[in-house]
Write a protein that holds these residues in place. Structure first.
Motif, short mmCIF file in Angstrom:
data_model
loop_
_atom_site.label_atom_id
_atom_site.label_comp_id
_atom_site.label_asym_id
_atom_site.label_seq_id
_atom_site.Cartn_x
_atom_site.Cartn_y
_atom_site.Cartn_z
N ILE A 124 0.83 -1.20 0.00
CA ILE A 124 0.00 0.00 0.00
C ILE A 124 0.87 1.26 0.00
O ILE A 124 0.55 2.23 -0.69
CB ILE A 124 -0.96 -0.02 1.21
N SER A 125 1.96 1.24 0.70
CA SER A 125 2.79 2.45 0.84
C SER A 125 3.46 2.79 -0.51
O SER A 125 3.53 1.95 -1.41
CB SER A 125 3.83 2.25 1.94
N PRO A 126 3.93 4.06 -0.66
CA PRO A 126 4.39 4.55 -1.96
C PRO A 126 5.32 3.59 -2.72
O PRO A 126 6.24 3.02 -2.16
CB PRO A 126 5.13 5.84 -1.58
N GLY A 127 5.02 3.45 -3.98
CA GLY A 127 5.83 2.60 -4.84
C GLY A 127 5.39 1.15 -4.87
O GLY A 127 5.77 0.39 -5.75
N GLY A 128 4.59 0.74 -3.89
CA GLY A 128 4.13 -0.65 -3.84
C GLY A 128 5.31 -1.61 -3.78
O GLY A 128 6.26 -1.37 -3.04
N LEU A 129 5.25 -2.65 -4.57
CA LEU A 129 6.30 -3.67 -4.53
C LEU A 129 7.46 -3.39 -5.49
O LEU A 129 8.32 -4.23 -5.70
CB LEU A 129 5.71 -5.05 -4.83
N ILE A 130 7.46 -2.23 -6.10
CA ILE A 130 8.59 -1.74 -6.90
C ILE A 130 8.78 -2.48 -8.23
O ILE A 130 8.82 -1.83 -9.28
CB ILE A 130 9.95 -1.80 -6.14
N CYS A 131 8.90 -3.77 -8.22
CA CYS A 131 9.25 -4.45 -9.48
C CYS A 131 8.50 -5.78 -9.62
O CYS A 131 8.02 -6.36 -8.65
CB CYS A 131 10.75 -4.68 -9.56
N SER A 132 8.45 -6.26 -10.85
CA SER A 132 7.71 -7.50 -11.13
C SER A 132 8.28 -8.70 -10.40
O SER A 132 7.54 -9.60 -10.00
CB SER A 132 7.73 -7.79 -12.64
N GLU A 133 9.60 -8.72 -10.21
CA GLU A 133 10.22 -9.85 -9.51
C GLU A 133 9.65 -9.98 -8.10
O GLU A 133 9.33 -11.08 -7.64
CB GLU A 133 11.74 -9.69 -9.46
N ALA A 134 9.56 -8.84 -7.42
CA ALA A 134 9.00 -8.86 -6.06
C ALA A 134 7.53 -9.29 -6.10
O ALA A 134 7.07 -10.06 -5.26
CB ALA A 134 9.14 -7.49 -5.41
N ARG A 135 6.83 -8.79 -7.09
CA ARG A 135 5.39 -9.12 -7.19
C ARG A 135 5.19 -10.61 -7.38
O ARG A 135 4.31 -11.22 -6.76
CB ARG A 135 4.76 -8.37 -8.37
N GLN A 136 6.02 -11.17 -8.21
CA GLN A 136 5.94 -12.59 -8.49
C GLN A 136 6.05 -13.41 -7.20
O GLN A 136 5.39 -14.42 -7.03
CB GLN A 136 7.08 -12.95 -9.43
N LYS A 137 6.91 -12.92 -6.28
CA LYS A 137 7.08 -13.64 -5.01
C LYS A 137 6.00 -13.31 -4.01
O LYS A 137 5.58 -14.18 -3.23
CB LYS A 137 8.45 -13.28 -4.41
N VAL A 138 5.56 -12.05 -4.00
CA VAL A 138 4.67 -11.60 -2.92
C VAL A 138 3.19 -11.88 -3.20
O VAL A 138 2.46 -12.31 -2.30
CB VAL A 138 4.88 -10.08 -2.65
N TRP A 139 2.75 -11.64 -4.40
CA TRP A 139 1.31 -11.78 -4.68
C TRP A 139 0.72 -13.12 -4.21
O TRP A 139 -0.36 -13.12 -3.62
CB TRP A 139 1.02 -11.54 -6.17
N PRO A 140 1.41 -14.24 -4.45
CA PRO A 140 0.82 -15.51 -3.97
C PRO A 140 0.57 -15.50 -2.46
O PRO A 140 -0.42 -16.09 -1.99
CB PRO A 140 1.86 -16.56 -4.35
#
Ligand code: GTP
Ligand code: MG
Lengths: 377, 205
Positions: A34-50
């Motif tokens: 939620i905080s500014p920038g969110g997860l920054i990059c797709s690599e992080a998203r790939q790990k975090v979203w699940p």
């Protein structure tokens, strides 16, 4: 809006820290989303979203005979027209593979859940997951949001979707009653925001990175957050709406164009949405949304009189929740970027995080979170 | 930028998903062909000015989503439409069959004097045609449309014509109304005698 490199790096460090905790610190991840920038990059998203969707351990696989699904024709029609969302520079073979994956992903979820109905726009949400997480991991995630965040959009009809869209009006009213009066007079309705809501803005926001940033936010929040976000887009452009003739077509077109602008101030809008969510939670808005629904000519109104009669006046709800003072304060100091208060921000983030977690824990859909309005459906 | 117009007409495009409504609108609006047009979600909108008989006509074009489930939503836009373009795909019979239901909606939700066109799109795909001109034309008659037209958004056949025919008819209808009763409220068709709204209602877009 991108974070400075040093801040982005520090944030990614925190993401890793939360991921490496045992068990994974999902609450911390939500805050980072939620905080500014969110997860920054797709690599992080790939790990975090699940983890946000509690499917990190899930092992569901694609069912057989996908192309026999009754929606197959409609799905392929939309998949064939989704090229605009694909990254530049893909070869024809890569494009074709992506489209195959997309068709399988959509039909996969629909086959697992025969009670879910496909809508044009669902494919736009699926593309986002596919591009970030790939075909294997996306199935469990899309399956989860389809039975939770998107569940109401996937009813046999769009009635629930229209209901949810109508929450826009009371949210706007809290901040700018004059604007709402003007919009109601123009009869612009709320359909301009339909594609925003049911695609989580991926139909309109032109930059894939911005779309992913928004998904960080929505995946960490209440399913109604996309409506709060829509309200902030409208409020941010109140001057332009009010500065011109009170005509449906002008306002409709203005709003359509605004969301498509490449420089939507995402971070500010996200902050304000969280803030509004805390000040005016869905339960405090239910009555207004029902009333708007009743007055809206477009849609059938089978249960709305009972709805309005049975519900308390909204200011009663607000008083009970101790929110009337907050509102007054807000009026003196308009909720602009500068006036956004540090304290309320922390609360907003923490609470949104908690709500998001609780939501998945009980397996509720948006409708169940606003019983005042939906209990009668 | 001074943008003068004498008349404002609202036209709505309906028809099954994938028949080419958005391609037709884009062809009319920009003159170009976009191969990878995204599916329409909800209701899109565009504006285009044209000149007919020396009159500046502003057309508000509402492009709707074709998927069945959006129908209850798009129906709200029928009420204020002056013209309806009901579109099907000449290469897909099912989209032609659906025109019956679409036209049924029109008679339920549009005003009675709405001007209707039936349009068979993708006429460039000659060898894949599934609906003959005679059959479609007869169907059009039974719908009491102004005309049945075959278009190709891809090869720019008849697209402009469709909108011009529609606008010309609306203009004609309008002059008749004016001849009959000059004083009567004309439903906001003619905005030229309201100078205040002329500039403003025509200047966006
Ligand atoms: N050959 C040919 N193809 C066309 C023509 N018009 C549209 N198409 C194709 O038909 C497909 C659908 O066109 P759209 O304009 O997106 O269809 P639509 O009616 O707007 O569909 P929805 O938005 O889903 O309701 C696209 O892939 C176009 O390339 C045409 O005149 N000729
Ligand atoms: Mg379309």
């Amino acid at each position: 809006m991108l974070l400075e490199p040093s801040k982005a790096k520090a944030k990614l460090k925190e993401v890793n820290k939360a991921l490496n905790k045992n068990p994974v610190d999902v609450a911390a991840l939500r805050k980072l989303c939620i905080s500014p920038g969110g997860l920054i990059c797709s690599e992080a998203r790939q790990k975090v979203w699940p983890h946000l969707l509690d499917v990190a351990e899930s092992k569901i696989g694609y069912p057989q005979d996908l192309r026999r699904h009754k929606e197959c024709r409609q799905v392929i029609l939309d998949v064939d027209r989704s090229g605009k969302r694909f990254p530049d520079g893909l070869s024809d073979v890569e494009k074709e593979e992506l489209q195959e994956n997309l068709t399988d992903l959509i039909l996969g979820v629909l086959t697992i859940h025969p009670e879910l109905h496909y809508y044009q726009g669902y494919h736009d949400i699926c593309i986002t997951f596919l591009l970030v997480c790939g075909a294997e991991a996306s199935l469990a995630m899309v399956e989860k949001i389809s039975t939770h965040h998107l569940r109401d959009f996937m009813d046999p009809t769009m009635d629930s979707t229209t209901h949810i869209l109508n929450y826009l009006i009371p949210i706007l009213k809290m901040a700018n009653p004059k604007l709402v009066e003007y919009m109601e007079k123009s009869e612009v309705g709320t359909i301009f925001a339909l594609s925003w809501l049911i695609t989580w803005y991926s139909y309109v926001v032109p930059d894939q990175r911005d779309i992913e940033r928004l998904y960080d936010f929505f995946l960490s929040c209440h399913p109604l957050m996309p409506v709060y976000f829509a309200a902030q887009i409208v409020l941010d452009n109140a001057d332009k709406i009010l500065d011109g003739p009170c005509e449906m077509a002008r306002i409709y077109q203005l709003l359509l164009q605004i969301a498509r602008k490449p420089n939507l101030p995402l971070e500010i809008l996200i902050q304000r949405s969280s803030d509004f969510y805390i000040q005016f939670p869905p339960s405090s808005l239910a009555h207004d949304a029902a009333e708007f629904y009743k007055n809206n000519l477009a849609i059938s109104t089978f249960c709305d009189h009972a709805l309005v009669a049975k519900h308390e006046a909204p200011d009663v709800v607000l008083k009970r929740m101790g929110l009337v003072e907050v509102k007054k304060e807000e009026n003196e100091e308009s909720p602009t970027e500068g006036s956004w208060k540090r304290a309320s921000k922390t609360v907003a983030i923490a609470l949104s995080g908690a709500v998001g977690a609780a939501l998945l824990a009980v397996g509720g859909r948006a409708a169940e979170w606003v019983p005042q309005l939906f209990g009668y459906l | 930028m001074e943008d003068k117009c004498d008349y404002l007409f609202k036209i709505i495009l309906i028809g099954d998903a994938g028949v080419g409504k958005t391609c037709i609108v884009q062809r009319f609006k920009t003159g170009s062909w976009f191969e990878s047009q995204a599916s329409t979600i909800g209701v899109d909108f565009c504006l285009k000015t044209c000149e007919i008989n020396g009159k500046q006509i502003k057309l508000q074009v509402w492009d709707t989503a074709g998927q069945e489930r959006f129908r209850t939503i798009t129906q709200a836009y029928y009420r204020s439409a002056h013209g309806v373009i009901c579109t099907f795909d000449l290469t897909k019979e099912s989209t032609f069959d659906s025109t019956v239901e679409w036209m049924d909606d029109v008679s339920r939700f549009c005003s009675t004097n709405v001007v209707k066109l039936l349009v068979g799109n993708k006429c460039d795909m000659i060898d894949r045609r599934k609906v003959s001109h005679e059959v479609a034309s007869a169907q059009g008659k039974s719908f009491e449309v102004l005309e049945y037209l075959e278009t190709s958004a891809k090869e720019n056949t008849n697209v402009n014509d469709a909108f011009i025919k529609m606008a010309t008819e609306l203009l004609k209808q309008q002059s008749n109304v004016k001849d009959l009763a000059d004083s009567k409220d004309d439903q906001g068709f003619n905005i030229s005698n309201n100078t205040k709204s002329v500039g403003t209602s025509c200047c966006f877009g």
